[in-house]
Design an enzyme around this catalytic site. Structure first.
Site, mmCIF file in Angstrom:
data_model
loop_
_atom_site.group_PDB
_atom_site.id
_atom_site.type_symbol
_atom_site.label_atom_id
_atom_site.label_comp_id
_atom_site.label_asym_id
_atom_site.label_seq_id
_atom_site.Cartn_x
_atom_site.Cartn_y
_atom_site.Cartn_z
ATOM 1 N N GLU A 244 48.402 62.656 69.170
ATOM 2 C CA GLU A 244 47.532 61.720 68.449
ATOM 3 C C GLU A 244 46.719 60.953 69.470
ATOM 4 O O GLU A 244 47.132 60.824 70.624
ATOM 5 C CB GLU A 244 48.389 60.715 67.655
ATOM 6 C CG GLU A 244 49.174 61.333 66.511
ATOM 7 C CD GLU A 244 50.447 60.542 66.185
ATOM 8 O OE1 GLU A 244 50.653 59.464 66.760
ATOM 9 O OE2 GLU A 244 51.241 61.040 65.362
ATOM 10 N N LYS A 246 45.472 57.946 71.582
ATOM 11 C CA LYS A 246 46.082 56.675 71.981
ATOM 12 C C LYS A 246 44.989 55.623 71.894
ATOM 13 O O LYS A 246 44.044 55.626 72.674
ATOM 14 C CB LYS A 246 46.622 56.763 73.402
ATOM 15 C CG LYS A 246 47.229 55.463 73.874
ATOM 16 C CD LYS A 246 48.012 55.642 75.133
ATOM 17 C CE LYS A 246 48.598 54.340 75.673
ATOM 18 N NZ LYS A 246 48.527 53.172 74.845
ATOM 19 N N ARG A 251 49.130 47.117 68.363
ATOM 20 C CA ARG A 251 50.104 47.700 67.451
ATOM 21 C C ARG A 251 50.323 46.754 66.278
ATOM 22 O O ARG A 251 50.301 45.535 66.450
ATOM 23 C CB ARG A 251 51.454 47.862 68.155
ATOM 24 C CG ARG A 251 51.741 49.152 68.873
ATOM 25 C CD ARG A 251 51.680 50.383 68.057
ATOM 26 N NE ARG A 251 52.961 50.903 67.585
ATOM 27 C CZ ARG A 251 53.905 51.415 68.360
ATOM 28 N NH1 ARG A 251 53.787 51.430 69.674
ATOM 29 N NH2 ARG A 251 55.008 51.921 67.827
ATOM 30 N N ARG A 266 53.117 43.262 67.554
ATOM 31 C CA ARG A 266 54.098 43.894 68.418
ATOM 32 C C ARG A 266 55.202 42.917 68.803
ATOM 33 O O ARG A 266 56.340 43.286 69.032
ATOM 34 C CB ARG A 266 53.368 44.373 69.670
ATOM 35 C CG ARG A 266 54.133 45.333 70.529
ATOM 36 C CD ARG A 266 53.134 45.971 71.492
ATOM 37 N NE ARG A 266 53.790 46.864 72.417
ATOM 38 C CZ ARG A 266 54.479 46.451 73.464
ATOM 39 N NH1 ARG A 266 54.603 45.178 73.719
ATOM 40 N NH2 ARG A 266 55.038 47.334 74.270
ATOM 41 N N GLU A 295 48.012 51.173 64.718
ATOM 42 C CA GLU A 295 47.267 50.426 65.721
ATOM 43 C C GLU A 295 45.973 49.929 65.070
ATOM 44 O O GLU A 295 45.306 50.683 64.353
ATOM 45 C CB GLU A 295 46.961 51.370 66.892
ATOM 46 C CG GLU A 295 46.366 50.712 68.100
ATOM 47 C CD GLU A 295 47.352 50.519 69.256
ATOM 48 O OE1 GLU A 295 48.517 50.954 69.163
ATOM 49 O OE2 GLU A 295 46.941 49.906 70.252
ATOM 50 N N ARG A 405 62.051 52.709 74.646
ATOM 51 C CA ARG A 405 61.017 53.421 75.374
ATOM 52 C C ARG A 405 61.653 54.730 75.819
ATOM 53 O O ARG A 405 62.222 54.822 76.885
ATOM 54 C CB ARG A 405 60.574 52.586 76.576
ATOM 55 C CG ARG A 405 59.341 53.079 77.278
ATOM 56 C CD ARG A 405 58.997 52.185 78.460
ATOM 57 N NE ARG A 405 58.515 50.865 78.078
ATOM 58 C CZ ARG A 405 57.307 50.608 77.585
ATOM 59 N NH1 ARG A 405 56.453 51.591 77.399
ATOM 60 N NH2 ARG A 405 56.949 49.389 77.268
ATOM 61 N N LYS A 411 52.943 58.938 76.740
ATOM 62 C CA LYS A 411 51.511 58.593 76.728
ATOM 63 C C LYS A 411 50.817 59.294 77.889
ATOM 64 O O LYS A 411 51.338 59.341 78.999
ATOM 65 C CB LYS A 411 51.305 57.078 76.777
ATOM 66 C CG LYS A 411 52.045 56.347 77.853
ATOM 67 C CD LYS A 411 51.882 54.836 77.676
ATOM 68 C CE LYS A 411 52.858 54.094 78.592
ATOM 69 N NZ LYS A 411 52.980 52.685 78.338
#
Lengths: 542, 247
Positions: A244, A246, A251, A266, A295, A405, A411
């Site tokens: 997708e 970025k 967020r 976020r 986002e 994470r 990313k």
């Protein structure tokens, strides 16, 4: 549990460095607690008063704290500030002031941990005219009854920085150990309800209670995070992956039930009122009760605008209407965590995407499913050409793991060397900048402690300098000469040319040519880069 | 249950006396009196106040404990004129007290007594030194001391037969000596303690109205101020913990 017993545990924990002994001591303490005390003490030991998802905030800056302490010890506020400047540690300074106070009192009432919590809750709930006065009265009562050691930890709790080196991971393991439950169940429950305190209470009831927790509407969960990585590795590890764009935005988490919705940032703050246009766009097109992840990006004449434009709106709580015209905000939704009473966080991404496409038309971030590096690289190039930051590559079989994470999301973006670091101090500027802070002391985190890694002074224009001063002026904990210590609550993104080993800073590392990039309003201090990640970057280069 | 009529000035004095130290208190209602005992948030100063039935024009009450928002009552005092009559009425187990004066009917919501600190126990201490002086003289001395310092020492010098107050500032110094002929009564024992003027200033404003104030002192001990109001049908004691001078 009495607050003095809690304080004694904190004192022992503060002196410890080993992970295992820390876990053991925390678990020993947890085993002593009643169900009512558990949520409170567990949050306290992680330096929190309220759960992360809760809108309640104590909202007491150093100034108010010093004023209350001054009253209790019978000194002027200046004398309190002076002592804190001398020691550089508000907790220890206040402990010393209480221990050596000249003003005697008739008695002290023993503080219970739950009473301390109730007092904080009362403080958080006071608002409007006279609320400062009410808060001071509550603080005086707490410190008027506190022994010196209790005062050390009370002060640090008020400032929400306990400095005992107990991180969330340690507490999670301590909960598992104290109540003989699986550490993974504790982690899972924590991800769903976002409050280790409540999780500990459930763990005491047993494994089954932990299994029964589910994600809830209007209780925001942490966002799933991504690591740095490469397209080739992802394809090699997972075969077909989802890619997708970025987006360089902010967020958000969208909760909807019937005709009401809330939007969380976020940092899990409720930002609904700052984003009426997002509500207007999403509410009519979402056809179910849901929690969505996405986002928000700023668009001007069809082109994405930088991150700051979005943040400016997130920050604005007033005069929203005048701002909505200047910047057009567009939501891009890419995940779903909850659908009509059913939690989806344990379903694979592939299935979640099916749910997502069912509940909303439009605003879904385009997704490419592919197992070839070439097509993914073309997609990456398209993303960059369209003005986006890069792409996200995701394992289609992965669960949604709030706050983690992990390796499931990666990313891909052009190499930039920046770190997100907490600002823990500053220095007054000189000349034209004499009334502002000229440089800022930065810290990374290591197992709940903040360790300095250098200072940043370049990359800040005069206008930003003035803005930064406004942001930091109420966070001053103490001063000595030109140096100012700040309550760590603001995160800077800082660029650098190289990481070097350095004996000058406690972290053992320093940044070469550091420059200020931006304030990360969307990040909490707990989310800054760790010493481990700095060490990894250092080793990778050398 | 409480049904009573009282002179506005007596009511004002009572509330002011409590408000000098706390913003809320537990008021005990009894068939023959009202009384309260409260301590400030830092546990440094205490007040106990009693208003006998005789201080009221009419008084009917059954035993009850009321949570009073003193800060609110103090604000309300501003609306009352001198010489006004105040009607207080609270039905059995009621949650609101009605205060009627000068055509106003003020309904004051009572606080949940469980949210207010319990009555503190006054310490049992012996305070051998005693001096009686006018409230006016005492308040004037407190005011003078606060011009130079934030602390004041109170003591009796038995050899030279006087009561003294000393305030030491960083640069200035003020001392007041009152001999036996200048006070109503003086016990000649050696006593001396140091006190915070922050508290004394607030108490001083209340004590300034008293005809005479009994001061009880010891060596590095609390001070007790004891005085009457409302034709001796009301009585107030203030206790203040000392500051211990650094070695």
């Amino acid at each position: 549990m009495r607050f003095i017993d809690f304080s004694r545990y904190c004192e022992r924990l503060e002196a410890m460095s080993g992970r295992l002994e820390t876990i053991e001591l925390v678990s020993e303490m947890l085993a002593l607690l009643t169900e009512g005390e558990l949520p409170v003490v567990v949050r306290f030991v992680t330096g929190r008063i309220f759960p992360d998802w809760s809108p309640l905030k104590v909202g007491i800056g150093p100034n108010l704290l010093y004023e209350a302490v001054a009253y209790v010890v019978g000194e002027k506020k200046a004398a309190v500030v002076e002592e804190i400047n001398r020691t550089g540690d508000a907790g220890k300074a206040i402990e010393h002031l209480i221990a050596t106070k000249e003003q005697t009192s008739f008695f002290r009432t023993e503080l219970e941990t739950t009473e301390v919590y109730q007092e904080f809750e009362a403080i958080a709930r006071t608002e409007g005219k006279g609320s400062q006065r009410e808060k001071i009265l509550s603080l005086r009562k707490l410190f008027g009854n506190a022994s010196p050691l209790e005062a050390r930890y009370l002060a640090r709790l008020v400032l929400e920085e306990l400095r005992i080196g107990v991180g969330e991971g340690n507490v999670r393991d301590a909960i598992a150990r104290a109540f003989h439950v699986d550490s993974a169940s504790v982690e899972h429950a924590y991800q769903a309800i976002n409050d280790l305190g409540e999780v500990a209470r459930l763990a005491k009831q047993g494994e089954e209670a932990l299994q029964g927790v589910a994600i809830q509407l209007f209780r925001p969960v942490k966002m799933m995070l991504a690591q740095q990585g490469t397209i080739a590795e992802m394809v090699q590890d997972h075969g077909e992956v989802a890619a997708e764009f970025k987006y360089d935005g902010s967020r958000f988490q969208f909760h909807k039930q019937g005709s009401t919705c809330r939007i969380y940032s976020r940092k899990l703050e409720d930002v609904t009122d700052a984003l009426p246009d997002i509500v207007r766009q999403l509410l009519p097109v979402v056809k179910a009760d849901v929690i969505l992840d996405g986002e928000v990006i700023a668009v001007k004449e069809g082109k994405p605008r930088p991150f700051q434009f979005v943040l400016r709106r997130f920050r604005r709580k007033h005069e929203v209407s005048s701002y909505t015209e200047e910047i057009e905000l567009v939501p891009h939704v890419f995940d779903i965590l909850y659908h009509n009473g059913q939690s989806l966080i344990d379903s694979p991404l592939r299935e979640r995407r099916v749910h997502l496409e069912k509940v909303i038309s439009g605003f879904i971030a385009p997704q490419l499913k592919s197992s070839t590096v070439n097509s993914l690289e073309t997609f990456y190039q398209q993303a960059l050409d369209a003005g986006h930051e890069g792409i996200m590559v995701k394992d289609l079989a992965s669960r949604y793991t709030p706050g983690v994470r992990g390796k499931s999301w990666v990313k891909i973006k052009p190499e930039v060397d920046t770190l997100d670091l907490a600002v823990i101090g500053a220095e007054w500027g000189e000349g034209r900048r004499a009334h502002f802070f000229g440089s800022f002391l930065l810290a990374c985190q290591d197992k709940g402690k903040l360790l300095p890694v250098g200072k940043v002074a370049t990359g800040i224009n005069d206008e930003t300098l003035a803005l930064l001063y406004e942001m930091f002026k109420d966070l001053i904990v103490s001063q000595s000469g030109k140096e100012v210590f700040l309550e760590p609550s603001i995160v800077f993104e800082v660029g650098y040319s190289e990481i070097q080993q350095s004996p000058n800073y406690e972290s053992g590392y320093a940044l070469r040519f550091p420059r200020f990039v931006r304030v990360r309003d969307d990040k909490r201090v707990e989310e800054i880069d760790s010493l481990d990640s700095i060490r990894q970057r250092y080793e990778k280069r050398s | 249950m409480l049904k009573a009529t009282i002179d506005a000035d007596i009511f004002r004095e009572s509330i002011d006396a409590i408000a000098a130290l706390v913003t809320e208190c537990r008021m005990h209602v009894e068939p023959d009196r009202l009384y309260t005992r409260a301590v400030d948030t830092a546990n440094v100063a205490m007040v106990s106040l009693q208003v006998k039935k005789e201080a009221f024009e009419t008084y009917q009450a059954t035993k009850e404990e009321l949570g009073l928002d003193i800060a609110k009552l103090k604000n309300m005092l501003g609306m009352m004129g001198k010489g006004d009559k105040l009607d207080l009425s609270l039905p059995e187990g009621g949650h609101r007290m009605e205060i009627a004066f000068n055509r106003y009917r003020y309904a004051l919501t009572l606080l949940d007594v469980n949210t207010i600190r319990k009555d503190p126990n006054p310490p049992t201490i012996e305070l051998p030194g005693k001096v009686i002086l006018t409230g006016e003289a005492l308040q004037a001395a407190i005011k003078a001391a606060s011009m130079v310092s934030d602390k004041i020492a109170l003591g009796i010098d038995p050899d030279n037969k006087f009561f003294y107050m000393v305030a030491e500032g960083d640069t200035d110094h003020i001392r007041l000596e009152l001999g036996q002929s200048e006070v109503e009564s003086l016990t000649l024992v050696e006593v001396r303690s140091l006190f915070s003027l922050d508290y004394l200033k607030d108490m001083g404003r209340v004590m300034g109205k008293a005809e005479k104030v009994e001061i009880h002192l010891g060596v590095n001990h609390p001070v007790k101020f004891s005085f009457d109001f409302a034709d001796r049908n009301g009585h107030i004691d203030y206790l203040l913990a000392p500051r211990i001078e650094a070695e």
